[in-house]
Design a protein around this motif. Structure first.
Motif, short mmCIF file in Angstrom:
data_model
loop_
_atom_site.label_atom_id
_atom_site.label_comp_id
_atom_site.label_asym_id
_atom_site.label_seq_id
_atom_site.Cartn_x
_atom_site.Cartn_y
_atom_site.Cartn_z
N GLN B 34 0.99 -0.90 -0.03
CA GLN B 34 -0.45 -0.10 0.35
C GLN B 34 0.90 1.37 0.41
OE1 GLN B 34 -2.33 0.65 3.04
NE2 GLN B 34 -3.27 2.29 2.61
N THR B 35 2.06 1.41 0.66
CA THR B 35 3.05 2.77 0.70
C THR B 35 3.11 2.29 -0.34
OG1 THR B 35 4.46 1.03 1.62
CG2 THR B 35 3.17 2.12 3.18
N TYR B 37 2.07 2.76 -3.28
CA TYR B 37 1.32 4.19 -4.56
C TYR B 37 0.92 4.85 -4.28
CZ TYR B 37 0.13 -1.11 -6.01
OH TYR B 37 -0.19 -2.42 -6.61
N ASN B 217 16.29 -16.07 -15.61
CA ASN B 217 16.48 -14.55 -15.21
C ASN B 217 17.72 -15.14 -15.00
OD1 ASN B 217 17.38 -12.05 -14.00
ND2 ASN B 217 15.70 -11.21 -15.07
N PRO B 218 19.17 -14.18 -15.54
CA PRO B 218 19.83 -14.12 -14.34
C PRO B 218 20.38 -14.16 -13.03
CG PRO B 218 20.22 -12.17 -16.32
CD PRO B 218 18.96 -13.37 -15.73
N SER B 219 19.91 -13.07 -12.88
CA SER B 219 20.18 -12.85 -11.54
C SER B 219 18.24 -13.49 -10.40
CB SER B 219 19.82 -11.60 -11.48
OG SER B 219 20.79 -10.38 -12.17
N ASN B 225 12.52 -15.33 -18.34
CA ASN B 225 12.84 -14.24 -18.22
C ASN B 225 12.38 -13.74 -20.19
OD1 ASN B 225 14.47 -11.76 -18.04
ND2 ASN B 225 16.24 -12.15 -19.04
N GLN B 228 12.51 -8.27 -23.88
CA GLN B 228 11.94 -6.92 -23.57
C GLN B 228 10.93 -6.22 -24.91
OE1 GLN B 228 15.74 -6.03 -22.94
NE2 GLN B 228 15.42 -3.80 -22.62
N ALA B 275 12.76 -13.99 -2.70
CA ALA B 275 13.93 -13.48 -1.81
C ALA B 275 14.35 -12.30 -2.10
CB ALA B 275 14.57 -13.61 -3.60
N PHE B 276 12.47 -11.43 -1.83
CA PHE B 276 12.93 -10.20 -0.47
C PHE B 276 12.60 -10.30 0.24
CE2 PHE B 276 12.31 -9.39 -5.23
CZ PHE B 276 13.51 -8.52 -5.80
N TRP B 287 9.58 -3.57 -11.13
CA TRP B 287 10.96 -3.26 -10.66
C TRP B 287 12.24 -3.64 -11.31
CZ3 TRP B 287 14.96 -6.84 -9.19
CH2 TRP B 287 15.42 -6.77 -9.04
N SER B 288 11.90 -5.03 -12.33
CA SER B 288 12.70 -6.00 -12.90
C SER B 288 13.03 -5.80 -14.54
CB SER B 288 12.39 -7.29 -13.23
OG SER B 288 11.51 -7.68 -13.47
N GLY B 289 12.66 -4.06 -14.77
CA GLY B 289 12.03 -3.72 -16.41
C GLY B 289 11.27 -4.02 -17.19
#
Lengths: 668, 419
Positions: B34-35, B37, B217-219, B225, B228, B275-276, B287-289
């Motif tokens: 929520q924080t 937004y 994804n590499p990370s 992946n 784009q 992971a976070f 966030w990952s684009g």
């Protein structure tokens, strides 16, 4: 040492020669060099610090601060083989800054004057100005930008860590050149006509000016300051960054080339009768390549005219206390043009970061109606000196009406742009300027004082894109019938029983933040944010070879909004916490003791919540202040001693600036 | 017109709307997210009377009308411009028309009622014709806006290149214009025309990306992946919405529609935030684009054709399109084939597939309005927040976004939507 500072060097040469009795030659050369080091911290850098954040531990090691990614992830990545330690620390940043600008300015002038018979003379002059500046920024491997960019460009490829950017310092170089050529021809006349009673002086001139600016900049990666070598980069093929997306190295090379030309024709004529009554008129026509669409906007005549009467030269003033008493009146039209805009659509070309392709974009929408800002000026003034020169001064009254003022006006976003730089308003300024100098003591100590006082009042007459909403009123957007830079506020009605802000509506009922105010008559006018009264006071004290002068400035009658504890910001980040946090409403009953609203439990209606606090009338305070600006102590070295050094005069000066400020913190 | 990011006065042609995400049921918000937004986004999430304060700009509205300005400039002046061949100018003219048609299609669906029998009297959006700042801006009817869109698209078709070029997917092509036409007819409940144009689009270009070829994804190796957007061979006409929040959690009802193992979209679109150090669930991490593309794509064209077939009673053809798409989405060797007993079942399978395929791709909000209007699907959107639940009944006034009060204050001929 890391700091912000300036060094300045200047040299001046001027030569005036009479080649013949009628032909004079003037030549001059001026050179100024300024070196600026910009390595200090900005206030905004300090704002990034969290409350109670330590920069170093007891052993002088840097303590990491939050930046870019979660610290534990950054540490893990570095451990796994990423090129650089990814910690950010403000002190480390500060210690590794290296940003230097060198400015050089050369001005050369040459002019000839030829004296013609019967009071005519002709003058032709040429001025060349060459300004250049070089800015270099060296970011070494200690600086966060280098470490962050290189790490960010790194990803696992076939089990190996591969970086898109090379390790090493980043070096940025920006050069700026500006050349100005000015060619000016003047025909002057100054002579009596017929008898000594009639004097006419007139000038007609033509000026051609070109201002040409060029700049270039580049950024080099993997730069080694000792060998001056840098890494070769692949701008064409992308690399995979830490997020797994393809990125390109942006070639930061940049070139700009700007040329502006101006042609002006001007004339000025003054006629004086009996050395007492004068008439004056001047006119000027400016042509520039800035306006292209129509002659109506391109060719603008600007003119002024005036009369003056030297009253003290009249016989009836023979026994008056005035040594000088002059009355003046002028009327004219001034113009102003802003080079940052154009009637044409301006499109620019840039390179896209994602696709590496060139694209065009609109930086300025077409505005075929763009015109000069024009100001009609009426001025009446009086200059006087009392016999004995103990008291002198002047009084001026002006009335200026400006039309087609240029500014960033809010336009309807449906048109494609939510603001545009257009002629958007007209306004009227009225005011007086008074100057008074008194020589209070003459000998052996001299003591004199100068007092300046100005009063200005202004009013916006019309606005082209009116926006008469509560939001526009509280944001101070120009409104017809109001002064520019006004303050409108909500009428504060105290906190509710749950600590929420309340304001009065137009009928005087206290309204909760859940109801957004949309009627401007609920607001209260609280004056302007620019001072209507302002001026300065200067005191000069002299004794023998010593002179002491002080300067004070004052501004009265304006107001400002005192920044408050706002919760929208607090929901987003906790970098700065307002000191009122401790005084906020926390339990029922607090509303009787505090005006600091409670921390809202949800973000519903938070924008209005904060608006009511930010723009409440109780948070407007007077901005009146007196500043002690300058203290100057001069010592003139005795002539005998100065003579030994082949100097005409030697003066030693000690100067202090910004010595203090008194202001009232009283709220309205 | 290859601009991907906003610069100075121009928003770029990649940009598009974002507020739909706050109205549909693809997303959920918890105490942690929520924080992230902005207040405006939360206002929309609560179906509040106003989304923006009376002096605030509506980013979606301005992004679309900024593109309309540039498109108007191009259509008015490109043919008389110097340099370039006539064919190049005609192509730019056609591209501008497609961008403009797209902008009005989004605008009329965000700020106007869902197209229906009353389209000729329902208020649409202002049609801006010129490029000056004095034009009157009355709202055209929904029907007039749709007619203007069709006119632009039909006029553009002959001068467009036929197929997209990977790396240049933001430039309109004929396959994309056909697909957008098909979409507008689907939105007008005209399946015959939707079928006609979707078919033309797929005949021109029908490349699908097989998700079995996607690399981890590499990370974050648990994520597949996805290319784009501008490098995605499925993309016909790329548009990317603004980032509403860096952390967007997925509604569990949506998650439960996927087979988490066999359906490779699950690992591609969603990401567990363990992971976070969080444990709320899955999010589509901008966030990952990897922000989801909102333009027109080949998979959507298949879905449009499938839906048109189902609405016309062709159950088998509908399922054939759905299975073609699923073959490229499911793990090799797993069962992906679906079948329908009748057209009604086919339609509901198409709708479910559309929801899975188009999640976070700017489709769901418009689909809810459409299904409620044409099919009586009776979808009530309910948003849960720490401070309460907010519900939006089918076809209610608040399924139409309010027009920014700022614009009405400056041009009162723009009428407000009833709330």
């Amino acid at each position: 040492m890391t700091q912000t500072g300036t060094e300045r060097f200047s040299a001046d040469l001027f030569q005036s020669t009479a080649l013949t009795k009628k032909l004079h030659l003037d030549m001059g050369l001026n050179f100024v060099m300024i070196n600026d080091a910009n390595n200090g911290l900005q206030l905004s850098d300090l704002n990034k610090l969290l409350p109670y954040q330590q920069l170093q531990d007891g052993n002088g090691n840097y303590i990491p601060q939050p930046q870019t990614f979660y610290q534990a992830d950054k540490d893990a990545l570095f451990k796994s083989g990423y090129p650089y330690d990814w910690s950010f620390n403000l002190l480390q940043e500060f210690r590794n800054k290296n940003n230097i600008t060198q400015n050089r300015n050369l001005t050369a002038v040459a002019g000839i004057t030829y004296l013609l018979p019967k009071g005519f003379s002709f003058n032709s002059s040429y001025q060349y100005e060459n300004y250049s500046s070089t800015n270099t920024v060296l970011e070494n491997e200690q600086s966060y930008n280098v470490r962050n960019q290189v790490n960010f460009s790194t990803a696992v490829k076939n089990g190996q860590l591969v970086s898109g950017l090379p390790k090493g310092s980043i070096y940025s170089l920006a050069e700026n050149h500006l050349q100005t050529h000015t060619f000016r021809n003047l025909l002057k006349f100054d002579n009596n006509i017929g008898s000594d009673d009639h004097n006419l002086s007139a000038i007609a001139g033509l000026e051609i000016r070109e201002v040409a600016g060029k700049s270039s900049s580049m950024v080099k990666y993997g730069y080694d300051p000792s060998t001056l070598q840098f890494a070769n980069l692949d701008y064409i093929n992308g690399y995979t960054n830490i997020l797994g997306t393809t990125s390109y190295i942006r070639d930061a090379t940049l070139f700009t080339d700007i040329k502006n030309r101006f042609v002006s024709v001007f004339s000025n004529a003054g006629y004086t009768y009996k050395d007492k009554y004068s008439l004056n008129a001047s006119a000027r026509l400016d042509k520039t390549n800035l306006f292209g669409s129509s002659d109506r906007y391109r060719n603008v005549w600007l003119w002024s005219s005036g009369v003056s009467w030297q009253v003290h030269k009249e016989t009836f003033m023979d026994n008056s206390p005035f040594a000088v008493l002059t009355l003046r009146a002028t009327y004219g039209i001034n113009g102003n043009v802003d080079k940052s805009t154009s009637p044409f659509l301006i499109a620019k070309v840039a390179k896209d970061a994602q696709t590496n392709l060139n694209y065009g974009y609109i930086s300025n929408p077409a505005n075929p109606l763009l015109r000069w800002e024009r100001t009609a000026v009426k001025n009446i003034g009086l200059d006087y000196v009392l016999t004995g020169a103990r008291l002198r001064g002047s009084i001026d009254y002006y009335d200026r009406t400006s039309t087609d003022l240029l500014g960033n006006a809010t336009v309807n976003g449906t048109y494609g742009f939510n603001s545009a730089y257009v002629n958007y308003a007209s306004m009227r300024n009225k005011g007086i300027d008074v100057a008074l100098t008194a020589l209070i003591v003459k000998r052996p100590v001299t003591f004199s004082t100068t007092l300046n006082y100005s009063y200005n009042s202004n009013k916006v007459l019309s606005v082209d894109f009116p926006n008469p909403t509560v939001g526009a009123y509280t944001a101070g957007i120009a409104q017809a019938g109001k002064p520019l830079n006004y303050l409108y506020s909500y009428r504060w009605a105290g906190l509710s029983s749950t600590g929420a802000p309340r304001v009065y509506d137009k009928d005087g009922n206290a309204v909760d933040y859940k109801k957004e105010m949309t009627n401007t008559s609920a607001l209260v006018y609280q004056g302007t944010i620019v001072p209507p009264h302002y001026g300065g006071l200067f005191l000069n004290l002299g004794y023998k070879a010593f002179a002491l002068s002080t300067g004070f400035t004052y501004k009265f009658g304006h107001h400002f909004r005192v920044p408050q504890l706002l919760y929208t910001r607090l929901f987003e980040s906790v970098n700065e916490v307002h000191k009122d946090w401790g005084n906020r409403w926390q339990k029922p009953g607090d509303e009787l003791l505090t005006n600091v609203a409670a921390m809202p439990s949800s973000q519903t209606g938070l924008s209005v919540y904060d608006n009511y606090i930010r723009n409440a009338d109780i948070h407007v305070a007077t901005a009146s202040n007196v500043r002690f600006n300058e203290l100057l102590l001069n010592y003139t070295v005795p002539k005998t001693f100065a003579g030994k050094l082949r100097a005409q005069q030697i003066t030693l000066t000690a100067q202090a600036r910004n010595l203090g400020c008194t202001s009232s913190t009283r709220k309205r | 017109m290859d601009q991907t990011t906003a610069k100075e006065k121009s928003n770029g042609f990649f940009g598009t709307y974002g507020m739909d995400l706050m109205l549909d049921d693809d997303l959920s918000i918890n105490e942690f997210s929520q924080t992230y937004y902005k207040t405006n986004a939360l206002n929309a999430f609560r179906f509040a009377e106003n989304i923006y304060l009376e002096n605030e700009s509506d980013a979606d509205w301005e992004s679309m009308y900024n593109q309309v300005y540039t498109a108007n400039l191009v259509t008015a002046q490109v043919m008389n411009s110097s340099g370039g061949t006539t064919a190049e100018k005609q192509q730019l003219m056609a591209e501008a028309r497609v961008h403009r048609a797209y902008a009005y299609f989004i605008l009329v669906n965000l700020y106007g009622k869902q197209y229906s029998a009353t389209a000729t009297t329902d208020a649409g959006v202002p049609i801006r014709k010129g490029i000056d700042f004095e034009e009157q801006l009355p709202r055209a009817s929904v029907q007039q806006v749709y007619d203007y869109i069709s006119e632009d698209l039909l006029a553009a078709l002959p001068d467009l290149p036929v197929t997209p070029v990977v790396g240049l997917t933001n430039r309109p092509v004929r396959a994309g214009a056909y697909s957008l036409l098909a979409k507008t007819y689907l939105f007008r409940n005209d399946p015959a025309n939707a079928l006609l144009y979707a078919d033309s689009s797929l005949k021109a270009y029908s490349t699908l990306l097989n998700f079995n070829a996607l690399q981890p994804n590499p990370s974050f190796p648990e994520v597949l992946n996805y290319p784009q957007n501008f490098r995605n061979p499925e993309m016909l006409f790329e548009k990317s919405g603004p980032m509403i929040s860096p952390i967007v959690y997925t509604n569990t009802a949506l998650l439960s529609m996927y087979d988490p193992v066999a359906d490779l979209r699950f690992k591609t679109y969603f990401f567990n935030d363990k992971a976070f150090g969080q444990n709320f669930g899955y999010f589509s991490n901008e966030w990952s684009g990897r922000s989801a593309a909102k333009g027109i794509s080949v998979p959507e064209t298949y879905l449009i054709r499938a839906e048109a077939h189902a609405r016309l009673g062709h159950a088998a053809e509908a399922m054939q399109d759905i299975n073609t798409l699923r073959a490229n989405r499911y793990k090799l060797g797993t069962a992906y084939m679906l079948s329908a007993a009748d057209a009604a079942e086919a339609l509901s399978l198409v709708k479910a597939e559309r929801r899975r395929e188009m999640a976070f791709r700017g489709s769901r909000w418009f689909d809810i309005r459409r299904y409620n209007m044409f099919d009586n699907d009776n979808i009530t959107v309910t948003h849960a927040l720490p401070d309460g639940n907010f519900s939006l009944p089918p076809n209610s006034n608040r399924t139409v976004l309010p027009i920014g009060r700022k614009y009405i204050a400056m041009n009162p001929e723009i009428t407000q939507n009833p709330r």
